[in-house]
Design an enzyme around this catalytic site. Structure first.
Site, short mmCIF file in Angstrom:
data_model
loop_
_atom_site.label_atom_id
_atom_site.label_comp_id
_atom_site.label_asym_id
_atom_site.label_seq_id
_atom_site.Cartn_x
_atom_site.Cartn_y
_atom_site.Cartn_z
N LYS A 1 0.84 -1.20 0.00
CA LYS A 1 0.00 0.00 0.00
C LYS A 1 0.87 1.25 0.00
O LYS A 1 2.04 1.24 0.43
CB LYS A 1 -0.94 0.04 1.21
CG LYS A 1 -0.27 0.04 2.60
CD LYS A 1 0.22 1.39 3.11
CE LYS A 1 0.90 1.30 4.47
NZ LYS A 1 1.71 2.46 4.81
N GLY B 1 7.60 1.25 4.78
CA GLY B 1 6.45 2.15 4.76
C GLY B 1 5.41 1.74 3.73
O GLY B 1 4.53 2.52 3.37
N MET B 2 5.49 0.47 3.27
CA MET B 2 4.51 -0.02 2.30
C MET B 2 3.71 -1.20 2.85
O MET B 2 3.02 -1.90 2.12
CB MET B 2 5.20 -0.42 0.99
CG MET B 2 5.87 0.77 0.32
SD MET B 2 6.41 0.40 -1.35
CE MET B 2 4.83 0.40 -2.22
N ASP C 1 -2.32 -2.04 10.00
CA ASP C 1 -2.39 -2.03 8.53
C ASP C 1 -2.81 -3.38 7.94
O ASP C 1 -2.95 -3.50 6.72
CB ASP C 1 -1.01 -1.66 7.94
CG ASP C 1 -0.65 -0.20 8.16
OD1 ASP C 1 -1.52 0.59 8.57
OD2 ASP C 1 0.52 0.15 7.91
O1 C5P Z 1 -0.39 -1.52 14.78
P1 C5P Z 1 1.07 -1.76 14.49
O2 C5P Z 1 1.66 -2.78 15.39
O3 C5P Z 1 1.35 -2.01 13.06
O4 C5P Z 1 1.78 -0.37 14.81
C1 C5P Z 1 3.17 -0.29 14.95
C2 C5P Z 1 3.52 0.93 15.78
O5 C5P Z 1 3.24 2.12 15.03
C3 C5P Z 1 2.73 1.10 17.06
O6 C5P Z 1 3.32 0.39 18.12
C4 C5P Z 1 2.80 2.59 17.29
O7 C5P Z 1 4.05 2.96 17.83
C5 C5P Z 1 2.76 3.14 15.88
N1 C5P Z 1 1.39 3.51 15.45
C6 C5P Z 1 0.80 4.64 15.98
N2 C5P Z 1 -0.46 4.98 15.60
C7 C5P Z 1 -1.12 4.23 14.68
C8 C5P Z 1 -0.53 3.08 14.12
C9 C5P Z 1 0.74 2.74 14.53
O8 C5P Z 1 1.39 5.32 16.82
N3 C5P Z 1 -2.35 4.61 14.31
#
Ligand code: C5P
Length: 309
Positions: free
Chosen positions: A9, A99-100, A137
């Protein structure tokens, strides 16, 4: 054996609200699925094991921290399977920590592949809930197309889109940590005096001009509306990204932006020929490791009849 193809993405809008008490940020996140994708093949196995091939394969963890392995275990636990058995092979094309949402894509693909291999017939709504447990994501990688993600990005609404948009992605050497980029975004907000919490930063909304550009299939209007609130933080951590963005713009991109939390840079092109030209110019520049021309939107994770040769 089951093979699932899954897209990467780019965020055509990444509006980042203040940091919440749970550490996440509320987002207005417009996800756009592109044809650059991974394939995950599930075969019967003993326990949950992983292998990976592709140019970045060495950077992919093959232990239980890999989202594909976590997805297999989560699906098995949800159905009360006592001893999940699967070998997952990841054919990796999506840049790692780029970042994808490549790791998230593999998590989504593993959910679907294991569901088919184990004959579970899990409803899509349940798969989306399990995906949200794996990461913010992951649900989008199941859905694909173009969607608005609210909350931490996991509450999805499919968006109308016309036609095909042409993109180029410039891949950097090495990745960026998503939590580190969000922390840098907070730090920059504190440094500038605006503050970084939900009391300080208004909850972001989808940009109506961006939504209209997508619905109309208008790349010039979409280029004018692209935005990423994490871009300044990614460039602050990796200042050389400014040169990459500049090189793509010089080569004729309609717009340039950091993809999600970076360091991959995304360029919108007016058509497929322009995209091929921009990708060649970026590959010839010394501002990135490689560049890929691709297009979207494309569907989310889906079972295919055979893996890519
Ligand atoms: O949800 P995921 O584990 O992919 O997110 C990785 C990290 O990215 C989270 O631990 C957080 O630090 C940051 N994040 C955030 N706000 C979001 C999504 C991700 O701060 N909406």
């Amino acid at each position: 054996m089951v093979t699932v193809r899954v897209p990467a993405k780019v965020n055509v809008q990444l509006g980042v609200g203040g940091v919440r008490p749970d550490g996440y940020h509320d987002l207005a996140n417009v996800f756009f699925a592109v044809a650059l994708g991974d394939e995950v093949t599930a075969t019967p196995g003993d326990g949950v094991t992983l292998t990976c091939t592709g140019p970045d394969a060495d950077a992919v963890p093959l232990d239980d921290t890999n989202l594909a392995a976590r997805a297999a275990r989560l699906l098995a636990a949800h159905h009360g399977l006592p001893a999940p058995g699967v070998h997952l092979h990841i054919a990796k094309a999506i840049p790692v920590a780029g970042g994808m949402a490549g790791g998230s894509a593999d998590g989504a693909a593993a959910l679907l592949a294991c569901d088919a291999l184990w004959g579970l017939d899990t409803p899509l709504d349940t798969l989306l809930e399990l995906a949200a447990e794996l990461g913010s994501d992951v649900p989008f990688a199941l859905l694909g197309g173009v969607a608005l993600g609210r909350g931490r990005g996991e509450i999805l609404e499919a968006l109308p889109v016309s036609g095909t948009f042409h993109w180029v992605f410039a891949v950097a050497d090495g990745g960026l940590s998503t939590p580190a980029v969000f922390r840098e975004c907070d730090r920059l907000r504190e440094e500038s005096g605006t503050g970084a919490t939900i009391e300080d930063v208004p909850t972001p909304d989808a940009d109506p001009e961006l939504l209209a550009a997508l619905a109309d299939g208008d790349p010039v209007a979409l280029a004018a509306a692209l935005s990423n609130d994490l871009q300044a933080a990614a460039v602050s951590l990796r200042p050389s990204l400014a040169d990459t963005l500049h090189a793509g713009t010089e080569a004729g991109a309609l717009a340039a932006l950091v993809s999600g939390s970076g360091p991959t840079c995304a360029f919108l092109a007016k058509d497929a020929d322009a995209a091929a030209h921009i990708a060649a110019a970026l590959r010839a520049s010394d501002t990135c490791r490689t560049a890929h021309a691709t297009h979207g939107p494309v569907p989310g994770a889906q079972v295919v009849s055979a893996p890519r040769p």
